[in-house]
Write a protein that holds these residues in place. Structure first.
Motif, PDB file in Angstrom:
ATOM      1  N   ALA A  51       0.743  -1.305   0.163  1.00 54.74           N
ATOM      2  CA  ALA A  51       0.007  -0.007   0.103  1.00 54.74           C
ATOM      3  C   ALA A  51       0.856   1.216   0.138  1.00 54.74           C
ATOM      4  CB  ALA A  51      -1.039   0.109   1.113  1.00 54.74           C
ATOM      5  N   ILE A  52       1.880   1.184   0.808  1.00 55.34           N
ATOM      6  CA  ILE A  52       2.921   2.243   0.912  1.00 55.34           C
ATOM      7  C   ILE A  52       3.585   2.579  -0.457  1.00 55.34           C
ATOM      8  CG2 ILE A  52       5.218   3.066   1.701  1.00 55.34           C
ATOM      9  CD1 ILE A  52       3.853   1.790   4.441  1.00 55.34           C
ATOM     10  N   ALA A  53       3.954   1.372  -1.162  1.00 58.95           N
ATOM     11  CA  ALA A  53       4.672   1.716  -2.423  1.00 58.95           C
ATOM     12  C   ALA A  53       3.646   2.223  -3.355  1.00 58.95           C
ATOM     13  CB  ALA A  53       5.147   0.315  -2.892  1.00 58.95           C
ATOM     14  N   ALA A  54       2.420   1.723  -3.432  1.00 59.06           N
ATOM     15  CA  ALA A  54       1.513   2.339  -4.424  1.00 59.06           C
ATOM     16  C   ALA A  54       1.287   3.858  -4.312  1.00 59.06           C
ATOM     17  CB  ALA A  54      -0.061   1.551  -4.242  1.00 59.06           C
TER      18      ALA A  54
ATOM     19  N   ASP B 120      -6.325  14.443  -1.169  1.00 60.62           N
ATOM     20  CA  ASP B 120      -7.176  13.736  -0.166  1.00 60.62           C
ATOM     21  C   ASP B 120      -6.224  12.274   0.139  1.00 60.62           C
ATOM     22  OD1 ASP B 120      -9.133  15.164  -0.327  1.00 60.62           O
ATOM     23  OD2 ASP B 120      -9.954  14.323  -2.114  1.00 60.62           O
ATOM     24  N   ASP B 121      -5.067  12.174  -0.491  1.00 60.99           N
ATOM     25  CA  ASP B 121      -4.304  11.113   0.071  1.00 60.99           C
ATOM     26  C   ASP B 121      -3.141  11.527   1.018  1.00 60.99           C
ATOM     27  OD1 ASP B 121      -5.208   8.931  -1.366  1.00 60.99           O
ATOM     28  OD2 ASP B 121      -4.036   9.755  -3.451  1.00 60.99           O
ATOM     29  N   PHE B 122      -3.263  12.862   1.546  1.00 57.99           N
ATOM     30  CA  PHE B 122      -2.622  13.258   2.779  1.00 57.99           C
ATOM     31  C   PHE B 122      -3.214  12.943   3.965  1.00 57.99           C
ATOM     32  CE2 PHE B 122      -0.229  15.116  -0.814  1.00 57.99           C
ATOM     33  CZ  PHE B 122       1.149  15.029  -0.377  1.00 57.99           C
ATOM     34  N   THR B 123      -2.514  12.970   5.217  1.00 59.28           N
ATOM     35  CA  THR B 123      -3.213  13.019   6.394  1.00 59.28           C
ATOM     36  C   THR B 123      -3.753  14.174   6.856  1.00 59.28           C
ATOM     37  OG1 THR B 123      -1.181  13.751   7.400  1.00 59.28           O
ATOM     38  CG2 THR B 123      -1.486  11.253   7.142  1.00 59.28           C
TER      39      THR B 123
ATOM     40  N   GLY C 198      -7.661   3.149   8.900  1.00 60.53           N
ATOM     41  CA  GLY C 198      -7.204   1.757   8.030  1.00 60.53           C
ATOM     42  C   GLY C 198      -6.792   2.030   6.821  1.00 60.53           C
ATOM     43  N   LEU C 199      -6.382   3.188   6.193  1.00 60.12           N
ATOM     44  CA  LEU C 199      -5.872   3.506   4.893  1.00 60.12           C
ATOM     45  C   LEU C 199      -4.384   4.133   5.063  1.00 60.12           C
ATOM     46  CD1 LEU C 199      -8.888   4.909   2.910  1.00 60.12           C
ATOM     47  CD2 LEU C 199      -7.887   2.622   2.685  1.00 60.12           C
ATOM     48  N   TRP C 200      -3.688   3.683   4.409  1.00 64.02           N
ATOM     49  CA  TRP C 200      -2.342   4.582   4.390  1.00 64.02           C
ATOM     50  C   TRP C 200      -2.341   5.978   3.620  1.00 64.02           C
ATOM     51  CZ3 TRP C 200       1.607   3.491   7.600  1.00 64.02           C
ATOM     52  CH2 TRP C 200       1.905   2.356   7.913  1.00 64.02           C
ATOM     53  N   LYS C 201      -1.933   6.953   4.315  1.00 63.31           N
ATOM     54  CA  LYS C 201      -1.793   8.203   3.750  1.00 63.31           C
ATOM     55  C   LYS C 201      -0.443   8.858   3.829  1.00 63.31           C
ATOM     56  CE  LYS C 201      -6.483   8.895   4.006  1.00 63.31           C
ATOM     57  NZ  LYS C 201      -7.231   9.951   3.323  1.00 63.31           N
TER      58      LYS C 201
END
Length: 187
Positions: A73-76, A95-98, A168-171
């Motif tokens: 998930a981190i690599a993606a 939206d992919d930032f914390t 639950g999601l990597w950001k």
């Protein structure tokens, strides 16, 4: 008889602003992407095109092989942080930032930073690409990694990135030592 320019206008119709300049979400995405490119560009400019230092426990080669679902998930996410730029898909990245990053850098500020970064990159913007991920370290809900990118045909560069699991999601998270809209650090 009408001039050549008048004849062209008659056959083409009135000038219409490109739709990507009208849509605020696309423009916002563009700015966000530019901010990411600006961070990468700053790393490239300050490193002089060098890779910045020793590779440590890096994974050699163009592809990183994740050892777990978290690392995948981190690599993606790392790949996306680079690849949205040349495709003009920056708005999707904000939206992919914390929430922590978003609280210190509004969407509007991020967009402005992105515009400035895109202007600095010039023709290199279209040549940005993701190469690999190195030095991945996952500790619970936090992770760090080195993103290796490239300006195709010229040089590779690296940026230090942080990640955080939220809901639950990597950001993408702000690395230590950054402030405002600075999303990455250079080694």
């Amino acid at each position: 008889m009408p001039s050549r320019a008048e004849r062209r206008r008659q056959t083409r119709g009135p000038y219409k602003r490109p739709s990507f300049l009208v849509n605020r979400e696309v423009l916002a995405g563009f700015v966000l992407g530019v901010a990411v490119v600006a961070a990468a560009g700053a790393v490239v400019l300050f490193s002089g095109g060098e890779d910045g230092g020793p590779s440590g426990t890096s994974t050699p080669g163009p592809e990183y092989s994740p050892a777990s679902e978290e690392e995948a998930a981190i690599a993606a996410l790392a790949r996306k942080s680079i690849e949205v730029m040349p495709r003009n898909q920056w708005p999707s990245l904000y939206d992919d930032f914390t929430a922590e990053f978003q609280s210190r850098c509004s969407r509007e500020e991020f967009i402005q930073s992105g515009i400035e970064a895109a202007q600095e990159q010039g023709a290199n913007l279209a040549r940005l690409g993701f190469v690999r991920l190195e030095d991945v370290s996952v500790q619970g809900d936090a992770a760090t990694a080195t993103i290796i990118g490239e300006v195709t045909g010229s040089f590779e560069y690296e940026v230090l990135a942080a990640f955080q699991r939220e809901s639950g999601l990597w950001k993408l998270a702000p690395p230590e030592g950054t402030s405002g809209c600075q999303a990455f650090n250079r080694p």
